[in-house]
Design an enzyme around this catalytic site. Structure first.
Site, short mmCIF file in Angstrom:
data_model
loop_
_atom_site.label_atom_id
_atom_site.label_comp_id
_atom_site.label_asym_id
_atom_site.label_seq_id
_atom_site.Cartn_x
_atom_site.Cartn_y
_atom_site.Cartn_z
N TRP A 102 -4.75 1.66 1.84
CA TRP A 102 -5.52 2.83 2.25
C TRP A 102 -6.45 3.31 1.15
O TRP A 102 -7.56 3.76 1.40
CB TRP A 102 -4.63 3.95 2.77
CG TRP A 102 -4.04 3.64 4.12
CD1 TRP A 102 -2.72 3.51 4.44
CD2 TRP A 102 -4.77 3.37 5.34
NE1 TRP A 102 -2.59 3.19 5.77
CE2 TRP A 102 -3.82 3.10 6.34
CE3 TRP A 102 -6.13 3.32 5.67
CZ2 TRP A 102 -4.19 2.78 7.65
CZ3 TRP A 102 -6.49 3.01 6.97
CH2 TRP A 102 -5.53 2.75 7.95
N ASP A 172 -5.08 12.05 0.15
CA ASP A 172 -4.81 11.64 1.52
C ASP A 172 -3.29 11.72 1.71
O ASP A 172 -2.56 10.91 1.16
CB ASP A 172 -5.32 10.20 1.74
CG ASP A 172 -4.98 9.66 3.13
OD1 ASP A 172 -4.29 10.35 3.91
OD2 ASP A 172 -5.41 8.51 3.42
N LYS A 196 1.48 10.93 12.07
CA LYS A 196 2.69 10.43 11.43
C LYS A 196 3.75 11.52 11.31
O LYS A 196 4.89 11.32 11.69
CB LYS A 196 2.38 9.84 10.05
CG LYS A 196 1.83 8.41 10.15
CD LYS A 196 0.42 8.29 9.75
CE LYS A 196 -0.11 6.86 9.96
NZ LYS A 196 -1.42 6.68 9.37
C1 LIG Z 1 -2.57 6.12 9.03
C2 LIG Z 1 -3.29 6.38 7.76
C3 LIG Z 1 -4.69 6.43 7.68
C4 LIG Z 1 -5.59 6.14 8.88
O1 LIG Z 1 -5.54 7.09 9.85
P1 LIG Z 1 -6.59 7.00 11.07
O2 LIG Z 1 -6.06 7.99 12.02
O3 LIG Z 1 -6.57 5.58 11.59
O4 LIG Z 1 -7.92 7.36 10.55
C5 LIG Z 1 -5.25 6.72 6.47
N1 LIG Z 1 -4.52 6.97 5.37
C6 LIG Z 1 -3.17 6.91 5.40
C7 LIG Z 1 -2.38 7.19 4.16
C8 LIG Z 1 -2.51 6.62 6.60
O5 LIG Z 1 -1.17 6.58 6.65
#
Ligand SMILES: *Cc1c(COP(=O)(O)O)cnc(C)c1O
Length: 360
Positions: A102, A172, A196
């Protein structure tokens, strides 16, 4: 069978009481005679939900007055572009720590908008650890320092918020927000997709320090311009009302579970239980350095990957679903977010031990 245990990485399991509440609420939400998805976002009942959601999240994460909360769409990956557009203006450089898949995606997207400096990378050791803070190179003139708090794919997590050396810290937190308390005051921006640990896909929460609101590049689209959305109470465009509603139920559920501290302690115990079982076995292994192991996404490999299809078929038959690792890495991954009960982890551990006895 005692029912399904869902280890999916995202979208992932919701708390069972939240699903039950959605089912009960759906035909007639809050005495309106309509479902929540059929009402105007400007109507009184939804406006009340919106302000309640903001206040609740602010209280739960102890978000200080210096920070605004905005609710956006487009997922965390939209923020990969929105962060440089909002914070790097026409200058830069923006600084990134590279700890996995990521991070790499965030860096690649940022390069389209500004100069990027990679402060440190654990790529050389196969992303098995977090590079020690002492080796990070953070130029004092950079617009911000970005890191991924939990690398969902490999299962690598920062144990604590890193020191940013005075530049705005951006995280993030898509896969570990609300998994433990954080010190929001230390951040310029925290962002997280909801699917999540905070509800369903569609909603992205962004917490941004007020003084960073006027740095945006003039071409930043209005719907992802933090200042515009903060000004409009996140209704510069039509919000994803269902996802806001689910997030409000998830926050209520966290309170019912004893709050963020109680949930954090349970998460710690669940992860410890699972890593202990993996470390004790001769068949399974986890390749992440212990200090950098994720409490949310526990990856593991079988000594012989020819056994993978058998493992997946048998685990599914035992009611344990979603254990297949990310397609880029292979192996297995158990995602054990807030909604995963201790009992679910216990069932996985019992299955791991039984499978090893029969196939190890
Ligand atoms: C799932 C995830 C993303 C991507 O999320 P999207 O909804 O596909 O944009 C980005 N960063 C992390 C750490 C993630 O777990």
């Amino acid at each position: 069978m005692e029912g399904i245990v869902n280890f999916s990485a995202g979208p992932s399991a919701l708390p069972a009481p939240v699903v039950a509440r959605i089912r009960d609420d759906l035909p007639d939400w809050n005495g309106t005679g309509s479902s929540v998805v059929e009402l105007s976002h400007r109507a009184g009942p939804f406006m009340a939900l919106a302000s309640g959601l903001e206040a609740h999240l602010r209280r739960m994460l102890a978000v200080p007055e210096s920070h605004r909360i905005v609710f956006l769409q487009g997922g965390a990956q939209m923020q990969f572009a929105a962060v440089p557009l909002n914070l790097a203006g026409e200058g830069g450089p923006a600084c990134y720590v590279d700890t996995g898949a990521w991070s790499a995606r965030a860096i690649a997207e940022a390069r389209r908008y500004c100069r990027v400096h990679v402060a440190a990378s654990s790529g050389a050791d196969g992303y098995r650890s977090i590079p020690p803070r002492a080796v990070w190179e953070v130029p004092p003139d950079c617009a911000y320092l970005h890191y991924v708090a939990n690398e969902t794919i490999a299962g690598v997590e920062f144990a604590a918020e890193p020191e940013s050396g005075g530049v705005p810290l951006v995280a993030d937190m898509s896969s570990n927000i609300l998994s433990r308390p954080i010190d929001v005051a230390r951040f310029g921006v925290v962002y997280a997709g909801a699917q999540k640990n905070m509800g369903v896909s569609g909603l992205t929460v962004v917490i941004v320090r007020e003084d960073l609101l006027d740095c945006a590049h003039p071409l930043t689209p209005t719907v992802i311009r933090y200042a515009a959305q903060a000004e409009a109470d996140s209704m510069a465009n039509t919000p994803c009302t269902f996802a806001w509603y689910v997030a409000s139920l998830v926050l209520e559920w966290i309170d019912d579970e004893g709050g963020l501290d109680a949930v954090a302690e349970r998460n710690r115990r669940k992860a410890e239980r699972l890593y202990r079982a993996i470390d004790a076995s001769d068949l399974y292994s986890n390749r992440i350095e212990p200090a950098s192991r994720s409490r949310m996404n526990v990856s593991f490999e079988l000594g012989d990957d020819a056994l993978d299809p058998t493992f997946l078929a048998e685990s599914e038959r035992a009611g344990l679903v979603g254990l297949k690792g990310h397609r880029s890495l292979g192996g297995m991954r158990a995602s054990i977010y807030n909604a995963m009960p201790v009992q679910g982890v216990e069932r996985l551990v019992a299955f791991l031990e039984d499978f090893e006895r029969r196939h190890g």
